[in-house]
Write an enzyme that holds these catalytic residues in place. Structure first.
Site, PDB file in Angstrom:
ATOM      1  CG  HIS A  99     -33.983  25.799 -37.824  1.00 36.17           C
ATOM      2  ND1 HIS A  99     -33.925  24.539 -37.274  1.00 36.17           N
ATOM      3  CD2 HIS A  99     -34.213  26.642 -36.793  1.00 36.17           C
ATOM      4  CE1 HIS A  99     -34.121  24.612 -35.975  1.00 36.17           C
ATOM      5  NE2 HIS A  99     -34.306  25.885 -35.648  1.00 36.17           N
ATOM      6  CG  ASP A 102     -32.308  22.868 -40.095  1.00 37.04           C
ATOM      7  OD1 ASP A 102     -31.213  23.184 -39.615  1.00 37.04           O
ATOM      8  OD2 ASP A 102     -33.385  22.955 -39.470  1.00 37.04           O
TER       9      ASP A 102
END
EC number: 5.3.1.5
Length: 448
Positions: A99, A102
């Site tokens: 993501h 992240d």
């Protein structure tokens, strides 16, 4: 180096006593005309592996990773990326997934967040250029921050909708820059808590428009990766619009989007929806919508998304059976959307977990391939539906009858005899193939 005590993970066979070796996953072994590496296309999930700290609703984090100790967002993000690529390369996986949040923490403003993402995507690109590891897929996190309390593309707040669109635009730019083979939409908060305050029609139409805009923008920038939607029935919202494979496919067909999307199916999400994983895979395959999978398993004694590493051999066999029957992966793969348990806080546990998951799916691949090659289940299925190969059954199958003809037939053939479904025999057959595969490679003693 972050994993100084761990070398390259190699295949040593089932009698190996080395906990840092594959027992069943041999990337160069041919199964059904392709190598295991080509079949399985393993990926590591950035979020669970490098971001998670082990906290749960009842306790603080237990995992104090060296790469997460720096304070400046970019310094921490670069250390995290360096640890990730060391891990990928030692494990020998060809892909990773992430993501946007992240790879780097959000900034104080969206503009600052995008500046961080630009720097980190360039950093990741440099690392990928000197590595064999590529990006299977990326996505935008549109569920964690409080701004998404009412959803993202289904939010009642148009400003949130616009913010989410900006995030996806940036995500597609990054996917294009890094050569992602897919782009995923997981609508964690695309759903509702109660219909008492929900305009479902508006929310579904807005979601469809959001997807159309993504398709149009991808075409505009030349991104040719596959769009994927990941179904989940609940958590964090009570009812999510992408409840399961069938619901998601119906949505895409309703809004004329099916040609642009396939599904990224997760085992634990299937069980939360009241299905088996193989059911979800079969439904997607029947509609030519099987794109990729998230490999994990849930704990059936617990009623939530536990994201355990997959170690259930029987489930892996049935999953790979469906995947191979569907023709295998094209742009998709097997992403370990799984996390080590909270008490497994040592850095080395990350290797043990992935080795276990990769070995599990390697066994699943070999057994499923043999079941298909030997047509071990086909005969029973053919016999069960034999009545549709002739007479009135063939007329039904070919659409050459109607209710009047069927009623007349039934009046003359009302003495009906059914045949056994032989479920236990079929399960025993799967067991036999699984046990035979394990017997061919006897297990060694565990090193202590």
């Amino acid at each position: 180096m972050f994993f100084k005590n761990v070398g390259m993970i190699e295949y040593e066979g089932a009698d190996s006593e080395n906990p840092y070796a594959f027992k069943y996953y041999n990337p160069d072994e041919y199964v059904g005309g392709k190598t295991m590496k080509e079949h399985l296309r393993f990926a590591v999930a950035y979020w669970h592996t490098f971001d998670a700290d082990g906290k749960d609703p009842f306790g603080d984090g237990t995992m104090f990773r060296a790469w997460n100790r720096l304070t400046h967002p970019l310094d921490k993000a670069k250390a995290r990326a360096e640890s990730a690529f060391e891990f990928f390369e030692k494990l020998g996986v060809p892909y990773f997934c992430f993501h946007d949040v992240d790879i780097v923490d959000e900034g104080a403003t969206l503009r600052e967040t995008f500046a961080y993402l630009d720097q980190m995507s360039s950093f990741l690109k440099e690392m990928m250029e000197t590595s064999r590891v590529q990006l299977l897929w990326n996505t935008a996190n549109m569920f964690t921050h409080p701004r998404y309390v009412h959803g993202a593309a289904t939010s009642c707040n148009a400003d949130v909708y616009a913010y989410a669109a900006a995030k996806v635009k940036k995500g597609l730019d990054i996917a294009n820059e890094l050569g992602a083979e897919n782009y995923v939409f997981w609508g964690g908060r695309e759903g509702y808590e109660t219909l008492l305050n929900t305009d479902m029609k508006l929310e579904l139409e807005n979601l469809a428009s959001f997807y159309r805009m993504a398709v149009e923008y991808a075409r505009e920038i030349g991104f040719d990766g596959q769009f994927l939607i990941e179904p989940k029935p609940k958590e964090p919202t009570k009812h999510q619009y992408d409840f399961d494979a069938a619901t998601t496919i119906a949505f895409l067909e309703t809004y004329d989007l099916k040609d642009h999307f396939k599904l990224n199916l997760e085992a634990n999400h299937a069980t939360l929806a009241g299905h088996t994983f193989e059911h979800e895979l079969r439904v997607a395959a029947l509609h030519d919508m099987l794109g990729s999978i998230d490999a994990n398993q849930g704990d059936l004694l617990l009623g939530w998304d536990t994201d355990e590493f997959p170690t259930d051999l029987y489930s892996a066999v049935l999953a790979m059976y469906e995947i191979l029957k569907a023709g295998g992966f094209k742009t998709g793969g097997i992403n370990f959307d799984a996390k080590v348990r909270r008490p497994s806080f040592a850095d080395e546990d990350l290797f043990h977990a992935h080795i276990a998951g990769m070995d599990t799916y390697a066994v699943g691949l070999k057994v499923a391939s043999r079941l298909l090659e030997d047509k071990a289940l086909d005969q029973v299925i053919e016999e069960r539906y034999e009545s549709y190969t002739k007479g009135i059954g063939l007329e039904i199958k070919e659409g050459r009858t109607d209710l009047k003809k069927l009623a007349a037939y039934a009046l003359e053939h009302d003495h009906i005899e059914n045949q056994s479904g032989r479920q236990e025999r079929l399960k025993a057959t799967v067991n036999r193939y699984l046990l035979n595969a394990l017997r061919e490679a006897p297990a060694g003693k565990e090193t202590r």
